[in-house]
Design an enzyme around this catalytic site. Sequence first.
Site, PDB file in Angstrom:
ATOM      1  CG  HIS A 194      -1.426  -0.484   1.430  1.00  0.00           C
ATOM      2  ND1 HIS A 194      -2.930  -0.496   0.198  1.00  0.00           N
ATOM      3  CD2 HIS A 194      -2.269  -1.907   2.302  1.00  0.00           C
ATOM      4  CE1 HIS A 194      -4.105  -2.294  -0.008  1.00  0.00           C
ATOM      5  NE2 HIS A 194      -3.243  -2.218   1.827  1.00  0.00           N
ATOM      6  CB  CYS A 491       1.876  -3.758 -19.616  1.00  0.00           C
ATOM      7  SG  CYS A 491       1.226  -6.332 -19.782  1.00  0.00           S
TER       8      CYS A 491
HETATM    9  C1  PEP Z   1       2.881  -8.722 -14.813  1.00  0.00           C
HETATM   10  O1  PEP Z   1       2.505 -10.167 -14.859  1.00  0.00           O
HETATM   11  O2  PEP Z   1       3.661  -7.583 -15.395  1.00  0.00           O
HETATM   12  C2  PEP Z   1       1.663  -8.191 -15.487  1.00  0.00           C
HETATM   13  C3  PEP Z   1       1.461  -6.695 -16.646  1.00  0.00           C
HETATM   14  O3  PEP Z   1       0.468  -8.794 -15.119  1.00  0.00           O
HETATM   15  P1  PEP Z   1       0.280  -9.023 -13.642  1.00  0.00           P
HETATM   16  O4  PEP Z   1       1.196  -8.022 -12.586  1.00  0.00           O
HETATM   17  O5  PEP Z   1      -1.289  -8.744 -13.402  1.00  0.00           O
HETATM   18  O6  PEP Z   1       0.104 -10.006 -13.243  1.00  0.00           O
END
Ligand code: PEP
Length: 559
Positions: A194, A491
């Site tokens: 958090h 991402c």
């Molecule tokens: C990742 O694993 O980098 C991703 C973008 O998915 P999440 O963080 O939602 O698992």
Amino acid sequence: MVTSAPVSPISGTPVVPGLGLGPVVVARTELDPVAVAAYAARPALEEADALAAFDAAAAEVAAGFERRVAAGSGAAAAVLTASAGLARDKGLRGAVRRHLRTGAGLLDAVHAAVAQFVELFSQQGGLMAERATDLRDIERRVLARLVGLPEPGVPVPDVPSVLVAEDLAPADTAGLDPRLVVALVTERGGPTSHTAIIARQLGLPCVVGAAGALGLADGAIVLVDGGAGLVELGPDPVAAAARVEADRAERAAVAGWAGPGRTADGHAVRLLANVADGESAAQAATGPVEGVGLFRTELCFLSAADEPSVEEQADVYAAVLEPFGERSVVVRTLDAGSDKPIAFATHEGEENPALGVRGLRLSFDNPGLLGRQLDAIAAAARRTGTPTSVMAPMVATVAEADAFAREVRARGLRAGVMVEVPSAALLAHRMLEVVDFLSLGTNDLTQYTMAADRMATDLAHLTDPWQPAVLQLIAITAHAGRGAGKPVGVCGEAAADPLLACVLVGLGVTSLSMAAAAVRPVGARLARVTLAQCEAAAEAALAAGDPAAARDAVRALLD
Ligand code: PEP
Ligand code: MG
């Protein structure tokens, strides 16, 4: 103010870059032991009276959280609402009653009940483990109310200060005044705690997992470097002030950056937002982003008991697509399981959920779940006219990518897959024969490459996307993208680190998708370097022996 003798800096996990200089103010969470002892010395209450006292205290604590919801926003309001629910949780109350029945005093019963749930959540790992901090915060607040003390929390400093804490609960962080707090340092917590989330939201320099930080004296002057993960005690005042001033100028450049994503010599890098729902999408759409690179659909259904109908899902997705108009949006199909349990999708009782039936794997024995979600996404895309792509999480084989892409294209949408499993990176060139684009989920890719739980604070040195092995897999994937002439984005959280973003561009990724608040710092950083510099930085990072050496080598080249 007190100036302490210089000692070697405290180091932790860098979360939000930037420098903060000021006196330490420590958020102390322990209760006054004298008040606790006085309460414990009183005659024991009858079970019913004790339970009523707990109910009253828990209700006051919950009401306090709810009052702050009104003042907070976005992530802060959401976590506070969840904390209020936790304080009123029937399971917690039931556990307190059971402990009272064994003859425990009220304070001990509350402590034992909370400990029981902390253990349970910690075992579940992932996002659930983060709730342990909330529970401990609720315990301290309830106990304070019971013994007649004010609820503990963050002191309000008189002058702009560096806030140091064991870990900050949502209730602490929601009320932070960024004019009086110049940086955050916590002993516990990781990059997804958090504290980290709120620090990002407020743009406060932040270091988490900084062992020894609680040993800092109130009033000691420290310089916090949120980019390097360092807390320097008693810095040279003139040099520190100059560094802070340079940092301020840099932040002004960040604030003035308006896009689109380009290196100094004009190489285009699409900068995109990660969003969770209509509200965060509407907010992100006001910023300098070219679209959405990751819409985490599962976050819309964390509290849904049953699978929403296609129509209900289409409404939820349309609310995210709508604000982006002509700009493109990448929707990720449900990434349920492991750290994101979804009542209607997750497989219960797996021995090792991070390696179990999560993400796309949920469709293996339940293809209808994926089919209905794709129908809903296609309906939302038709309704809004927003250019929409769909990608699958946790893809491990080319056959999975192929089957998924066929389903997506059958509905008139562009298809991609996430590269989160090393097997997908190693076979990126073959994945690209069957999909339109790849998106590197560096959070999971790092976890699975390094065989280290992404939520484990103790393993933060391994769950670091600067690990050369992770960068090597990214290089393989980006190289495949160039060969195929198809986009390869990032991402995961790695895209939000301005220095690492330069390395990723140098490795050949074509887009970076991140929390909306990170877009300007990344955009401003890229605007100061050429593509050739990024390529040199990428080479240096790949050649480094470990993340620290990689960061140093890249800083030496780019700063
Ligand atoms: C990742 O694993 O980098 C991703 C973008 O998915 P999440 O963080 O939602 O698992
Ligand atoms: Mg992931």
